[in-house]
Design an enzyme around this catalytic site. Structure first.
Site, PDB file in Angstrom:
ATOM      1  N   ARG A  41     -12.382  15.749   6.384  1.00 40.63           N
ATOM      2  CA  ARG A  41     -12.313  16.013   7.825  1.00 40.63           C
ATOM      3  C   ARG A  41     -13.183  15.129   8.713  1.00 40.63           C
ATOM      4  O   ARG A  41     -12.993  15.094   9.917  1.00 40.63           O
ATOM      5  CB  ARG A  41     -12.659  17.486   8.077  1.00 40.63           C
ATOM      6  CG  ARG A  41     -11.548  18.422   7.678  1.00 40.63           C
ATOM      7  CD  ARG A  41     -12.048  19.835   7.550  1.00 40.63           C
ATOM      8  NE  ARG A  41     -13.010  19.924   6.463  1.00 40.63           N
ATOM      9  CZ  ARG A  41     -13.586  21.049   6.062  1.00 40.63           C
ATOM     10  NH1 ARG A  41     -13.327  22.173   6.668  1.00 40.63           N
ATOM     11  NH2 ARG A  41     -14.427  21.034   5.053  1.00 40.63           N
ATOM     12  N   ASP A  87      -7.851  19.521  -5.239  1.00 40.45           N
ATOM     13  CA  ASP A  87      -8.933  20.500  -5.174  1.00 40.45           C
ATOM     14  C   ASP A  87      -9.105  21.163  -6.532  1.00 40.45           C
ATOM     15  O   ASP A  87      -8.141  21.256  -7.306  1.00 40.45           O
ATOM     16  CB  ASP A  87      -8.639  21.580  -4.121  1.00 40.45           C
ATOM     17  CG  ASP A  87      -9.904  22.314  -3.731  1.00 40.45           C
ATOM     18  OD1 ASP A  87     -10.621  21.828  -2.837  1.00 40.45           O
ATOM     19  OD2 ASP A  87     -10.225  23.351  -4.351  1.00 40.45           O
TER      20      ASP A  87
HETATM   21  O1  CP3 Z   1     -12.437  13.264  -1.446  1.00 40.23           O
HETATM   22  C1  CP3 Z   1     -12.620  13.956  -2.466  1.00 40.23           C
HETATM   23  O2  CP3 Z   1     -13.739  14.147  -2.963  1.00 40.23           O
HETATM   24  C2  CP3 Z   1     -11.401  14.507  -3.191  1.00 40.23           C
HETATM   25  C3  CP3 Z   1     -10.994  15.808  -2.811  1.00 40.23           C
HETATM   26  C4  CP3 Z   1     -11.780  17.067  -3.128  1.00 40.23           C
HETATM   27  C5  CP3 Z   1     -11.657  18.227  -2.326  1.00 40.23           C
HETATM   28  N1  CP3 Z   1     -12.314  19.240  -2.943  1.00 40.23           N
HETATM   29  C6  CP3 Z   1     -10.906  18.268  -1.062  1.00 40.23           C
HETATM   30  C7  CP3 Z   1     -11.146  19.375  -0.112  1.00 40.23           C
HETATM   31  C8  CP3 Z   1     -12.603  17.412  -4.215  1.00 40.23           C
HETATM   32  C9  CP3 Z   1     -13.125  16.539  -5.349  1.00 40.23           C
HETATM   33  C10 CP3 Z   1     -12.923  18.795  -4.084  1.00 40.23           C
HETATM   34  C11 CP3 Z   1     -13.729  19.541  -5.074  1.00 40.23           C
HETATM   35  C12 CP3 Z   1     -14.075  20.926  -4.805  1.00 40.23           C
HETATM   36  N2  CP3 Z   1     -13.342  21.885  -4.168  1.00 40.23           N
HETATM   37  C13 CP3 Z   1     -15.273  21.550  -5.263  1.00 40.23           C
HETATM   38  C14 CP3 Z   1     -16.341  20.900  -6.103  1.00 40.23           C
HETATM   39  C15 CP3 Z   1     -17.203  19.951  -5.359  1.00 40.23           C
HETATM   40  C16 CP3 Z   1     -18.053  20.568  -4.270  1.00 40.23           C
HETATM   41  O3  CP3 Z   1     -17.849  20.164  -3.119  1.00 40.23           O
HETATM   42  O4  CP3 Z   1     -18.882  21.400  -4.586  1.00 40.23           O
HETATM   43  C17 CP3 Z   1     -15.245  22.885  -4.825  1.00 40.23           C
HETATM   44  C18 CP3 Z   1     -16.332  23.924  -5.049  1.00 40.23           C
HETATM   45  C19 CP3 Z   1     -14.009  23.091  -4.145  1.00 40.23           C
HETATM   46  C20 CP3 Z   1     -13.489  24.354  -3.569  1.00 40.23           C
HETATM   47  C21 CP3 Z   1     -13.267  24.252  -2.103  1.00 40.23           C
HETATM   48  N3  CP3 Z   1     -12.272  23.504  -1.516  1.00 40.23           N
HETATM   49  C22 CP3 Z   1     -14.003  24.878  -1.080  1.00 40.23           C
HETATM   50  C23 CP3 Z   1     -15.199  25.784  -1.299  1.00 40.23           C
HETATM   51  C24 CP3 Z   1     -13.422  24.490   0.125  1.00 40.23           C
HETATM   52  C25 CP3 Z   1     -13.807  24.982   1.495  1.00 40.23           C
HETATM   53  C26 CP3 Z   1     -15.028  24.349   2.002  1.00 40.23           C
HETATM   54  C27 CP3 Z   1     -14.693  23.275   2.954  1.00 40.23           C
HETATM   55  O5  CP3 Z   1     -15.284  22.180   2.830  1.00 40.23           O
HETATM   56  O6  CP3 Z   1     -13.844  23.529   3.823  1.00 40.23           O
HETATM   57  C28 CP3 Z   1     -12.368  23.599  -0.148  1.00 40.23           C
HETATM   58  C29 CP3 Z   1     -11.499  22.940   0.834  1.00 40.23           C
HETATM   59  C30 CP3 Z   1     -11.391  21.435   0.751  1.00 40.23           C
HETATM   60  N4  CP3 Z   1     -11.258  20.718  -0.410  1.00 40.23           N
HETATM   61  C31 CP3 Z   1     -11.354  20.536   1.863  1.00 40.23           C
HETATM   62  C32 CP3 Z   1     -11.192  19.249   1.323  1.00 40.23           C
HETATM   63  C33 CP3 Z   1     -11.054  17.952   2.080  1.00 40.23           C
HETATM   64  C34 CP3 Z   1     -11.409  20.924   3.327  1.00 40.23           C
HETATM   65  C35 CP3 Z   1     -10.208  21.684   3.725  1.00 40.23           C
HETATM   66  C36 CP3 Z   1      -9.354  21.072   4.800  1.00 40.23           C
HETATM   67  O7  CP3 Z   1      -9.163  19.853   4.927  1.00 40.23           O
HETATM   68  O8  CP3 Z   1      -8.792  21.897   5.519  1.00 40.23           O
END
Ligand code: CP3
Length: 357
Positions: A41, A87
């Site tokens: 984002r 994800d």
């Molecule tokens: O660019 C990258 O790194 C690749 C994509 C990626 C995402 N999530 C995209 C994402 C990766 C590698 C992840 C890993 C992930 N997802 C983890 C482990 C790493 C960490 O950050 O601790 C975890 C715990 C998740 C679970 C998850 N996904 C959560 C808790 C959330 C909500 C929190 C938030 O940041 O909004 C997500 C959503 C998420 N995953 C987004 C993205 C870009 C944001 C959502 C959106 O774009 O609407």
């Protein structure tokens, strides 16, 4: 815009993608760089595609759009590696658990709080959803600049389980830790299912074109000693072994966030080829702790320093680079980029790491 991509020209007299060379034993200078959550984002071009895709999961399962957002940070900043846009919660979703992403609140799952809930999962139907991720990987691989590597990933069983059991993110993972304490045999069935599913999923990612894998154990740090061994180290070791049987040469990076001193044991026992260090590890420790291990170190700038920028960020980047000089090192953050990050700070970071001012 930003920093031009690194040239495909060999550095240090050797050929090959800069990101992969530390895994063949080389201290690459300047070190390769990519950032966790580099697609996301904080990039206006991501927000545009995200709005077009509909929901977050729709974006994950759309191979064309997922490839596009994976490539955006490579185009803008010339990172040495792309991580496939997806994800960690794709795994429970593919197993049949309900997963929703609520704007501004994060993921929500139908919690599985005991062995009886495991009957709701079906490992025989993961192919449809995993297939979309494999398609996105193949598409990305075909479009990626020749000098950049492609990273596949999954969540470690413990971390994925904390969302499956808790139904959402939490700071202490109480529901999952309680199940594991009260009924370790039952809980181990969930972990075992995640181990076999993750092996299948990661091998599928390699077959589709992933050249390196990262296993995210974001919540490893809340497990005390023996539990860390049983629920983080052991399952990760089983996944690494399962992948190495088929793909011995594909490097695997483990990211046991919050493991602290236990990261050493984690490296020795799991057989990972790279260790992701979080922000809590002082850079001097990152430089010393793993010096005798056959492992590539990755880390660990504070994502909030990247938001703040300025002299504080520059000084810390210099410190990390100096301490990690001559080491097999990959520059990264200690955790994912946050949405408030100014993209121009990211461009500056890449420039600093590559020796520009
Ligand atoms: O660019 C990258 O790194 C690749 C994509 C990626 C995402 N999530 C995209 C994402 C990766 C590698 C992840 C890993 C992930 N997802 C983890 C482990 C790493 C960490 O950050 O601790 C975890 C715990 C998740 C679970 C998850 N996904 C959560 C808790 C959330 C909500 C929190 C938030 O940041 O909004 C997500 C959503 C998420 N995953 C987004 C993205 C870009 C944001 C959502 C959106 O774009 O609407």
């Amino acid at each position: 815009m930003g920093t031009p991509p690194r040239s495909a020209k060999p550095r240090n007299g050797k050929a090959g993608k800069p990101f992969l060379r530390p895994f063949s034993g080389e201290a690459v200078a300047p070190p390769p760089i990519w950032l966790m959550r580099q697609a996301g984002r904080y990039l206006p071009e991501y927000r545009e595609v995200r709005a077009k895709a509909g929901g977050f999961l729709d974006l994950c399962y759309n191979p064309d759009l997922a490839a596009e957002v994976t490539l955006q940070p490579i185009r803008r900043f010339g990172f040495d590696a792309a991580i496939i846009f997806s994800d960690i919660l794709i795994v429970p979703h593919a197993l049949g658990q309900e997963v929703r992403f609520i704007e501004g609140e994060g993921p929500r799952l139908d919690p599985i709080t005991g062995v009886a809930g495991l009957a709701r999962l079906d490992a025989s139907k993961t192919g449809d959803r995993f297939g979309k991720v494999y398609e996105a990987i193949a598409k990305t691989a075909s479009l990626l600049p020749a000098e950049a590597a492609l990273i596949g990933f999954c969540g470690a069983p413990w971390t994925v389980a904390t969302y499956m059991v808790g139904g959402q993110g939490s700071t202490d993972q109480a529901a999952t830790r309680l199940w594991a304490y009260r009924d370790p045999e039952g809980f181990s069935q969930l972990i075992a299912l995640l181990v076999t599913t993750s092996i299948e999923y990661l091998c599928g990612q390699i077959a589709a074109g992933a050249e390196c894998l990262q296993i995210f154990d974001t919540w490893a740090g809340n497990l005390p000693d023996d539990e860390f061994e049983r629920w983080s180290v052991e399952p990760t070791k089983a996944i690494v072994a399962g992948i190495k049987k088929k793909h011995p040469m594909v490097p695997i990076i483990g990211f046991p966030k919050g493991a602290g001193a236990s990261a050493l044991n984690y490296v020795a026992e799991t057989g990972v080829n790279g260790i992701g260090c979080d922000t809590s590890m002082p850079p001097f420790m990152m430089a010393e702790a793993f010096a005798d291990e056959n492992v590539v170190v990755q880390g660990n700038l504070d994502p909030l320093l990247l938001v703040a920028g300025g002299e504080a960020m520059e000084a810390r980047v210099e410190e990390i680079l100096e301490l990690m000089e001559d080491r097999r090192f990959i520059f990264n953050l200690g955790h994912g980029i946050v949405p408030e990050t100014p993209p121009e700070h990211v461009a500056l970071l890449v420039k600093l790491v590559r020796g520009g001012h």
